[in-house]
Design an enzyme around this catalytic site. Sequence first.
Site, PDB file in Angstrom:
ATOM      1  N   LYS A 160       0.842  -1.197   0.000  1.00 60.96           N
ATOM      2  CA  LYS A 160       0.000   0.000   0.000  1.00 60.96           C
ATOM      3  C   LYS A 160       0.875   1.244   0.000  1.00 60.96           C
ATOM      4  O   LYS A 160       1.820   1.342   0.786  1.00 60.96           O
ATOM      5  CB  LYS A 160      -0.911   0.006   1.227  1.00 60.96           C
ATOM      6  CG  LYS A 160      -1.856  -1.180   1.288  1.00 60.96           C
ATOM      7  CD  LYS A 160      -2.704  -1.172   2.542  1.00 60.96           C
ATOM      8  CE  LYS A 160      -1.899  -1.382   3.800  1.00 60.96           C
ATOM      9  NZ  LYS A 160      -2.725  -1.506   5.004  1.00 60.96           N
ATOM     10  N   THR A 193      -7.508   9.691   8.350  1.00 62.09           N
ATOM     11  CA  THR A 193      -7.107   8.429   7.725  1.00 62.09           C
ATOM     12  C   THR A 193      -7.091   7.262   8.721  1.00 62.09           C
ATOM     13  O   THR A 193      -6.610   6.189   8.398  1.00 62.09           O
ATOM     14  CB  THR A 193      -5.690   8.561   7.139  1.00 62.09           C
ATOM     15  OG1 THR A 193      -4.808   8.976   8.200  1.00 62.09           O
ATOM     16  CG2 THR A 193      -5.634   9.572   6.015  1.00 62.09           C
ATOM     17  N   GLY A 195      -7.846   4.104  10.410  1.00 61.46           N
ATOM     18  CA  GLY A 195      -8.623   2.924  10.051  1.00 61.46           C
ATOM     19  C   GLY A 195      -8.641   2.593   8.566  1.00 61.46           C
ATOM     20  O   GLY A 195      -9.372   1.697   8.140  1.00 61.46           O
ATOM     21  N   THR A 196      -7.809   3.279   7.784  1.00 61.61           N
ATOM     22  CA  THR A 196      -7.801   2.977   6.336  1.00 61.61           C
ATOM     23  C   THR A 196      -7.329   1.542   6.069  1.00 61.61           C
ATOM     24  O   THR A 196      -7.890   0.840   5.228  1.00 61.61           O
ATOM     25  CB  THR A 196      -6.886   3.950   5.561  1.00 61.61           C
ATOM     26  OG1 THR A 196      -5.681   4.125   6.300  1.00 61.61           O
ATOM     27  CG2 THR A 196      -7.541   5.296   5.356  1.00 61.61           C
ATOM     28  N   GLY A 197      -6.283   1.115   6.787  1.00 56.88           N
ATOM     29  CA  GLY A 197      -5.734  -0.231   6.576  1.00 56.88           C
ATOM     30  C   GLY A 197      -6.731  -1.304   6.980  1.00 56.88           C
ATOM     31  O   GLY A 197      -6.902  -2.312   6.280  1.00 56.88           O
ATOM     32  N   CYS A 198      -7.395  -1.066   8.110  1.00 57.25           N
ATOM     33  CA  CYS A 198      -8.397  -2.027   8.587  1.00 57.25           C
ATOM     34  C   CYS A 198      -9.543  -2.124   7.594  1.00 57.25           C
ATOM     35  O   CYS A 198     -10.026  -3.220   7.262  1.00 57.25           O
ATOM     36  CB  CYS A 198      -8.951  -1.578   9.938  1.00 57.25           C
ATOM     37  SG  CYS A 198      -7.698  -1.258  11.172  1.00 57.25           S
TER      38      CYS A 198
END
Length: 248
Positions: A160, A193, A195-198
Amino acid sequence: MTPPRILSIAGSDSSGGAGIQADIKTITMLGGYAMTAICALTAQDTTGVSMVAASSAAMVAAQIDACVGDIGVDAVKIGMLGSPDIAEVVAERLAGLGVPIVFDPVMIATSGAALADAATIAAFERLMALATLTTPNVPELAALGGDAAMARRGIAYLAKGGDADGAEVIDRLVMPGEAERCWTAPRIATRHTHGTGCTLSSAIATLLGMGLPIDEAVEDAREFVRAALLAAPGFGKGHGPLGHQAVR
Ligand code: PLP
């Protein structure tokens, strides 16, 4: 349509932006049925993490067993694990389950707080080998040894690019033995941003659970995250949550 049954194995975020809470919102908005195995409790807001308490490995195993044994599972998302023992027991329980697994190798919160110690990161190895897809951000990929080390170990991953510099964000899908696939999009200028990965990893898991091929699942999940970033409500004094509720 019967919703795909998605199990999130991750940590709880009291502020509702990341972790289990982001996963439940994402899975639900995408039409999945969300179940959870909570590995750790965190007390946190948009500015930082004030306290962490890990579950026991036995408690995590029991939660997984309860979901798998009764309702059943079509896909799994793994996030914050909390301890090396939990990482080991999750690997044990998932080996042989035969469903897509998306592993977000969570190490550091958006606010900068450490969410995995060195021993837990060392225990990621077994999970990466089991996972259909591992989704490191820039620092996580570096900590895992970078592209060369991932390729050597035959790990399928989505690198990412959100943490890299530049006006464009580039995400790279690297599957062993296949041509690399890239998605490029203009960076969305926002501090919200958290919590974007979750959100991305649980969206991919849900879409894989619906039967989409990996590249289509990644493509749709990226669009979901971008829409949720644009719909962020602007809560909190730090890195605020996404607007899951406004998507679709
Ligand atoms: N899991 C938990 C429980 C968290 O609290 C966080 C961040 O605070 C994360 C995972 C990772 O968050 P992100 O999706 O912003 O990388």
